[in-house]
Design an enzyme around this catalytic site. Structure first.
Site, PDB file in Angstrom:
ATOM      1  N   PRO A  11      33.706  -8.694  26.019  1.00  0.00           N
ATOM      2  CA  PRO A  11      34.774  -9.306  25.224  1.00  0.00           C
ATOM      3  C   PRO A  11      34.601 -10.818  25.108  1.00  0.00           C
ATOM      4  O   PRO A  11      34.067 -11.454  26.014  1.00  0.00           O
ATOM      5  CB  PRO A  11      36.049  -8.959  26.011  1.00  0.00           C
ATOM      6  CG  PRO A  11      35.582  -8.649  27.395  1.00  0.00           C
ATOM      7  CD  PRO A  11      34.201  -8.112  27.282  1.00  0.00           C
ATOM      8  N   GLY A  16      26.591   0.246  32.293  1.00  0.00           N
ATOM      9  CA  GLY A  16      27.320   0.869  33.392  1.00  0.00           C
ATOM     10  C   GLY A  16      27.150   0.111  34.695  1.00  0.00           C
ATOM     11  O   GLY A  16      26.385  -0.857  34.789  1.00  0.00           O
ATOM     12  N   HIS A  67      31.027  -7.749  34.321  1.00  0.00           N
ATOM     13  CA  HIS A  67      29.912  -7.916  33.390  1.00  0.00           C
ATOM     14  C   HIS A  67      28.834  -6.861  33.636  1.00  0.00           C
ATOM     15  O   HIS A  67      28.170  -6.427  32.700  1.00  0.00           O
ATOM     16  CB  HIS A  67      29.318  -9.322  33.505  1.00  0.00           C
ATOM     17  CG  HIS A  67      30.089 -10.356  32.753  1.00  0.00           C
ATOM     18  ND1 HIS A  67      29.503 -11.219  31.845  1.00  0.00           N
ATOM     19  CD2 HIS A  67      31.411 -10.668  32.755  1.00  0.00           C
ATOM     20  CE1 HIS A  67      30.429 -12.014  31.328  1.00  0.00           C
ATOM     21  NE2 HIS A  67      31.591 -11.704  31.870  1.00  0.00           N
ATOM     22  N   ASP A  68      28.646  -6.468  34.882  1.00  0.00           N
ATOM     23  CA  ASP A  68      27.656  -5.435  35.175  1.00  0.00           C
ATOM     24  C   ASP A  68      28.086  -4.102  34.578  1.00  0.00           C
ATOM     25  O   ASP A  68      27.314  -3.437  33.887  1.00  0.00           O
ATOM     26  CB  ASP A  68      27.463  -5.293  36.689  1.00  0.00           C
ATOM     27  CG  ASP A  68      26.403  -4.251  37.030  1.00  0.00           C
ATOM     28  OD1 ASP A  68      25.308  -4.299  36.421  1.00  0.00           O
ATOM     29  OD2 ASP A  68      26.659  -3.385  37.887  1.00  0.00           O
TER      30      ASP A  68
END
Length: 328
Positions: free
Chosen positions: A166, A73, A67-68
């Site tokens: 997603p 980025g 997720h990071d």
């Protein structure tokens, strides 16, 4: 004769600029060799301790890293807190990130900073990357070298998360489009989806597939029927929203290739999981990973290494945070 000479000079100047920009974004495996040579051992010890306390450490840390990297980025912006709840972690797509992932980074940072040679010299982004490798390995997955040299970002906003992660109902084209945006191939995407072998999900993320899929089919016809009834039992209609379900019902606490075997049997928890085994464009890769664990592990190492390069800040960009939850 003067004009060509000017063109050559300008071309060389442009080339120098391009080279500088490229080299500034380079990560390396021995980045802290002189400043904090035992950083990997310090992180590993802290992660091992946390892992012994709760297995959730593994999927939580792995998901946190993903997720990071997909938002701004790999710059640890997911760790930043906002007094007005306007940071990345406050977005609906991130609100379910387990606290054990954040705590793993905090504990590793504390262990590093206790070493006088290393205090405030290792970025939170690099700590998260190392901790991710360690949880994968502790859960039975492969050990791999981690490229280091990331700097921490100073910006974290709810808005930046929108349309960058997603969703469980994505089809193959949507998945490929999002991963391609981050420089990742379809094989990378499928290999990284294999991380769901130790994942878990709250019932509301897939309840439509088992209760209200369509007017014609209450249950998603691509879902193994027995598995669907087991999911209904675990997730009754008025289930406690805190209840979480293992994404791999067979070996939920082992990082292996069982996830892909499950997909072959219609036991993918999300639509975005099951589609990998249904769509002809991805089915062969799923079959390969299901039958050959070494092929999966090799592809996973390649994919997570590439993921770790997404949008990194290096050199003089960003900072090295003293506290991972706020900018200096």
């Amino acid at each position: 004769m003067g004009a060509p000479r000017i063109i050559v000079v300008l071309s060389i100047f442009v080339l120098v600029i391009v080279c500088v920009q490229t080299s500034s974004a380079q990560l390396s495996k021995g980045f802290y060799g002189n400043t904090c040579p035992n950083v990997e051992q310090l992180v590993r010890s802290a992660v091992e301790l946390k892992f012994k306390q709760t297995f959730v450490t593994a999927p939580a840390t792995l998901r946190l890293f993903f997720h990071d990297c997909f938002v701004r980025g790999c710059d640890a912006s997911i760790l930043l807190e906002s007094p007005t709840s306007q940071a990345e972690k406050n977005h609906p797509d991130d609100i379910s990130l387990a606290g054990d992932g954040f705590d793993t980074v905090i504990k590793a940072k504390e262990a590093i900073d206790k070493d006088p040679q290393c205090t405030n010299k290792i970025s939170c982004a690099d700590i998260l990357a190392l901790a991710t490798r360690d949880v994968v390995n502790l859960a039975g997955g492969p050990f791999y070298e981690v490229e280091l040299g990331r700097r921490d970002g100073r910006i974290s906003t709810i808005a930046s998360v929108q349309r960058h992660l997603p969703h469980p109902e994505f089809n193959l084209d949507q998945l490929n489009s999002m991963f391609r945006f981050n420089g990742l191939s379809q094989i990378d995407m499928i290999a990284l989806s294999g991380a769901h072998t130790i994942g878990f999900s709250h019932c509301n993320r897939f309840s439509k597939r088992i209760y209200n899929f369509s007017p014609k089919n209450r249950i998603d016809p691509t879902l193994n029927l027995q598995y669907a009834f087991e999911l209904r039992q675990a997730c009754p209609i008025k289930v406690d929203p805190r209840i979480a379900i293992n994404m791999d019902p067979i070996t939920p606490q082992i990082f292996d290739n069982q996830y892909f075997k499950n997909l072959q049997q219609g036991k993918g928890l999300f639509t975005s999981d099951q589609v990998l085994a249904i769509d002809k464009k991805s089915k062969n890769t799923v079959d390969l990973f299901a039958s050959n664990e070494a092929a999966f592990e090799s592809a996973f190492i390649d994919a997570i290494t590439k993921l770790g390069r997404v949008g990194v800040k290096t050199g003089n960009q960003g900072e090295i945070r003293f506290d991972c939850s706020r900018v200096n």
